[in-house]
Write an enzyme that holds these catalytic residues in place. Structure first.
Site, PDB file in Angstrom:
ATOM      1  N   LYS A  24     -10.183   6.751 -12.931  1.00  0.00           N
ATOM      2  CA  LYS A  24     -10.069   7.244 -11.363  1.00  0.00           C
ATOM      3  C   LYS A  24      -8.890   8.130 -11.242  1.00  0.00           C
ATOM      4  O   LYS A  24      -7.753   7.786 -12.385  1.00  0.00           O
ATOM      5  CB  LYS A  24     -10.706   5.681 -10.619  1.00  0.00           C
ATOM      6  CG  LYS A  24      -9.564   4.677 -11.221  1.00  0.00           C
ATOM      7  CD  LYS A  24     -10.257   3.888 -10.307  1.00  0.00           C
ATOM      8  CE  LYS A  24      -9.066   2.587 -10.761  1.00  0.00           C
ATOM      9  NZ  LYS A  24      -9.682   0.289  -9.670  1.00  0.00           N
ATOM     10  N   ARG A  82     -14.942  -7.209  -1.568  1.00  0.00           N
ATOM     11  CA  ARG A  82     -14.524  -5.663  -1.734  1.00  0.00           C
ATOM     12  C   ARG A  82     -15.877  -5.102  -1.706  1.00  0.00           C
ATOM     13  O   ARG A  82     -15.926  -4.282  -0.165  1.00  0.00           O
ATOM     14  CB  ARG A  82     -13.411  -5.759  -3.262  1.00  0.00           C
ATOM     15  CG  ARG A  82     -12.439  -4.114  -2.676  1.00  0.00           C
ATOM     16  CD  ARG A  82     -11.426  -4.239  -3.221  1.00  0.00           C
ATOM     17  NE  ARG A  82     -11.652  -4.168  -5.289  1.00  0.00           N
ATOM     18  CZ  ARG A  82     -11.252  -3.537  -5.690  1.00  0.00           C
ATOM     19  NH1 ARG A  82     -10.218  -2.790  -5.293  1.00  0.00           N
ATOM     20  NH2 ARG A  82     -11.870  -2.866  -7.086  1.00  0.00           N
ATOM     21  N   TYR A 109      22.255  11.039   2.077  1.00  0.00           N
ATOM     22  CA  TYR A 109      22.065  10.816   3.360  1.00  0.00           C
ATOM     23  C   TYR A 109      22.826   9.953   3.782  1.00  0.00           C
ATOM     24  O   TYR A 109      22.210   8.622   3.469  1.00  0.00           O
ATOM     25  CB  TYR A 109      20.760  10.901   3.362  1.00  0.00           C
ATOM     26  CG  TYR A 109      19.558  12.225   3.856  1.00  0.00           C
ATOM     27  CD1 TYR A 109      20.471  13.002   5.018  1.00  0.00           C
ATOM     28  CD2 TYR A 109      19.131  12.408   2.605  1.00  0.00           C
ATOM     29  CE1 TYR A 109      19.698  14.173   4.858  1.00  0.00           C
ATOM     30  CE2 TYR A 109      18.774  14.253   3.154  1.00  0.00           C
ATOM     31  CZ  TYR A 109      18.927  14.693   3.796  1.00  0.00           C
ATOM     32  OH  TYR A 109      18.628  16.441   3.599  1.00  0.00           O
ATOM     33  N   MET A 169      14.626  14.585  -0.799  1.00  0.00           N
ATOM     34  CA  MET A 169      12.926  15.320  -0.635  1.00  0.00           C
ATOM     35  C   MET A 169      12.935  15.903  -2.361  1.00  0.00           C
ATOM     36  O   MET A 169      11.735  15.427  -3.019  1.00  0.00           O
ATOM     37  CB  MET A 169      12.854  16.173   0.224  1.00  0.00           C
ATOM     38  CG  MET A 169      11.104  16.379   0.298  1.00  0.00           C
ATOM     39  SD  MET A 169      10.890  17.551   1.812  1.00  0.00           S
ATOM     40  CE  MET A 169      10.849  16.870   3.042  1.00  0.00           C
TER      41      MET A 169
HETATM   42  C1  LIG Z   1      -9.642   0.286 -11.997  1.00  0.00           C
HETATM   43  C2  LIG Z   1     -10.450  -0.691 -12.593  1.00  0.00           C
HETATM   44  C3  LIG Z   1     -10.265  -1.071 -13.243  1.00  0.00           C
HETATM   45  C4  LIG Z   1      -8.623  -0.848 -14.571  1.00  0.00           C
HETATM   46  O1  LIG Z   1      -8.036  -1.532 -13.934  1.00  0.00           O
HETATM   47  P1  LIG Z   1      -7.334  -1.964 -14.417  1.00  0.00           P
HETATM   48  O2  LIG Z   1      -6.231  -3.244 -14.397  1.00  0.00           O
HETATM   49  O3  LIG Z   1      -6.344  -0.544 -14.503  1.00  0.00           O
HETATM   50  O4  LIG Z   1      -7.600  -1.973 -16.424  1.00  0.00           O
HETATM   51  C5  LIG Z   1     -11.616  -1.938 -13.982  1.00  0.00           C
HETATM   52  N1  LIG Z   1     -12.577  -2.320 -12.431  1.00  0.00           N
HETATM   53  C6  LIG Z   1     -12.936  -1.933 -12.159  1.00  0.00           C
HETATM   54  C7  LIG Z   1     -13.616  -2.256 -10.822  1.00  0.00           C
HETATM   55  C8  LIG Z   1     -11.634  -0.826 -11.016  1.00  0.00           C
HETATM   56  O5  LIG Z   1     -11.896  -0.825  -9.851  1.00  0.00           O
END
Ligand SMILES: *Cc1c(COP(=O)(O)O)cnc(C)c1O
Length: 381
Positions: free
Chosen positions: A64, A155, A276, A324
């Protein structure tokens, strides 16, 4: 090393760009780029392999957020070629972007089934992760799915009450279940009692639902022991070199190197300030190197005065405010640093976890903040 990033000891040359010798002009892109993000796909694949246990579960790749900022396309392809057949993304468009790169693999969307997207899932063979009864009903018998049960995150995922309703009326679930899954709240803290509480809740929920394979552990969850393994583990962070066992040495190989060019080096008299708001004052006659990196590159401004860069095995302190596009370092004790020198701000001896500690965040935020402006070099798997 003072050479171009591709000459870093132990790292092979960049993909497709031909060899780059130290002291030799590299490809146009490398020599003109002020900042180079090198992603070692070989280390990524080694990390993925290292998470396999004899007779253990299948190991997915969580990719992701553009594979935590490192590039979902190259990462998915490298993992797929290594044998990975389970991928998780957050959103449908992330799944569609990699679908054809991993042709016969499961690509599952963690974020839930947004109304109106069902046909796109079916058309592209993407697997939804259903997290409410409403989603279960809306998906119906369209295709296989993963069922997410909440065991403490509050969640996403079916609440215990929703699991009760489904358990009392199993015919309501019309689609084949690839997995029942849940997600751990505190897996990086092995002593946190929530881990065993969640494990027990997960076992209870599973026993009440139709028989299906199961998945619970993220990166750190894999290190909680075999009772957390089930049929599929879902590492993300560990693949990218983030330490899944924060209280112990990092078992993962570093994957990311961020190299920046020194643009100028100037002498600053004692008493003069840098940057800055004049947050740093030279206490002695100093040499200040200005380098091509700033908060517009995702190098967090909160690292001002707190980070270091690595040069030839030694560390030079970042001084003054990060601006920046530019960052300044005190290189008084390093006469070899000259305009054109390369400094590393992420690499084997400066990890995302180190930067995170300095910035008061976690390694995930450091990696996912990395900006689009770097020249990216992928070292082959
Ligand atoms: C992001 C996520 C993972 C991976 O988690 P890591 O700590 O990066 O290994 C696994 N399961 C779900 C549901 C996630 O949202």
């Amino acid at each position: 090393m003072n050479g171009a990033p591709a000459s870093w000891p132990g790292w092979p040359g960049p993909v497709g760009d031909g060899p780059v010798q130290p002291g030799h002009d590299g490809p146009e892109t490398l020599t003109t780029a002020p900042s180079v993000l090198t992603i070692d796909l070989g280390a990524l694949v080694a990390n993925w392999r290292s998470l396999h246990r004899p007779d253990g579960p299948a190991v997915a790749g969580v990719i992701k957020a553009d594979a935590y900022g490192l590039g979902a396309g190259p990462v998915a392809t490298a993992l797929y070629e290594a044998g990975c057949r389970h991928f998780f993304v957050a959103w449908l468009q992330e799944a569609l972007a990699i679908r054809s790169s991993v042709p016969d693999a499961m690509v599952a969307v963690l974020g839930g089934l947004i109304p109106g997207t069902e046909q796109a899932y079916v058309a592209r063979g993407v697997t939804p992760v259903l997290g409410t009864l409403e989603e279960v009903d809306r998906w119906g018998a369209i295709g296989p799915a993963i069922l997410h049960v909440d065991t403490g995150m509050s969640r996403l995922g079916l609440s215990p009450a929703e699991v009760d309703i489904l358990a009392a009326d199993p015919g309501r679930l019309l689609c084949p279940l690839l997995y029942v899954m849940s997600h751990l709240v505190s897996s990086e803290v092995p002593g946190d009692p929530l881990n065993t509480v969640q494990l027990a809740r997960f076992e209870t929920a599973r026993a009440r639902l139709p028989v299906a394979a199961a998945s619970l552990a993220n990166s750190s969850g894999i290190f909680l022991g075999p009772s957390y393994a089930f049929d599929l583990v879902r590492p993300g962070a560990a693949l990218y070199g983030i330490n899944p066992t924060p209280d112990a040495p990092n078992p993962m190989r570093p994957v990311v190197r961020l190299s920046i060019r020194v643009l100028s080096v100037r002498d600053v008299r004692a008493g003069e300030t840098v940057g800055y708001n004049a947050t740093w004052t030279a206490r002695r006659p100093s040499r200040i190197a200005t380098a091509a990196l700033g908060y517009a590159d995702g190098f967090l401004r909160s690292l001002s005065g707190r980070a270091v860069a690595s040069f030839d095995g030694t560390h030079v302190p970042l001084v003054g405010r990060i601006s920046m596009d530019l960052t300044t370092f005190d290189v008084t004790d390093h006469p070899a640093i000259q305009p054109g020198s390369w400094l590393d701000v992420l690499g084997p001896d400066l990890t995302a976890d180190d930067l995170a500690a300095a910035a008061g965040t976690n390694g995930y935020e450091i990696l996912t903040s990395l900006g689009p402006r770097y020249q990216r070099v992928y070292l082959p798997a």
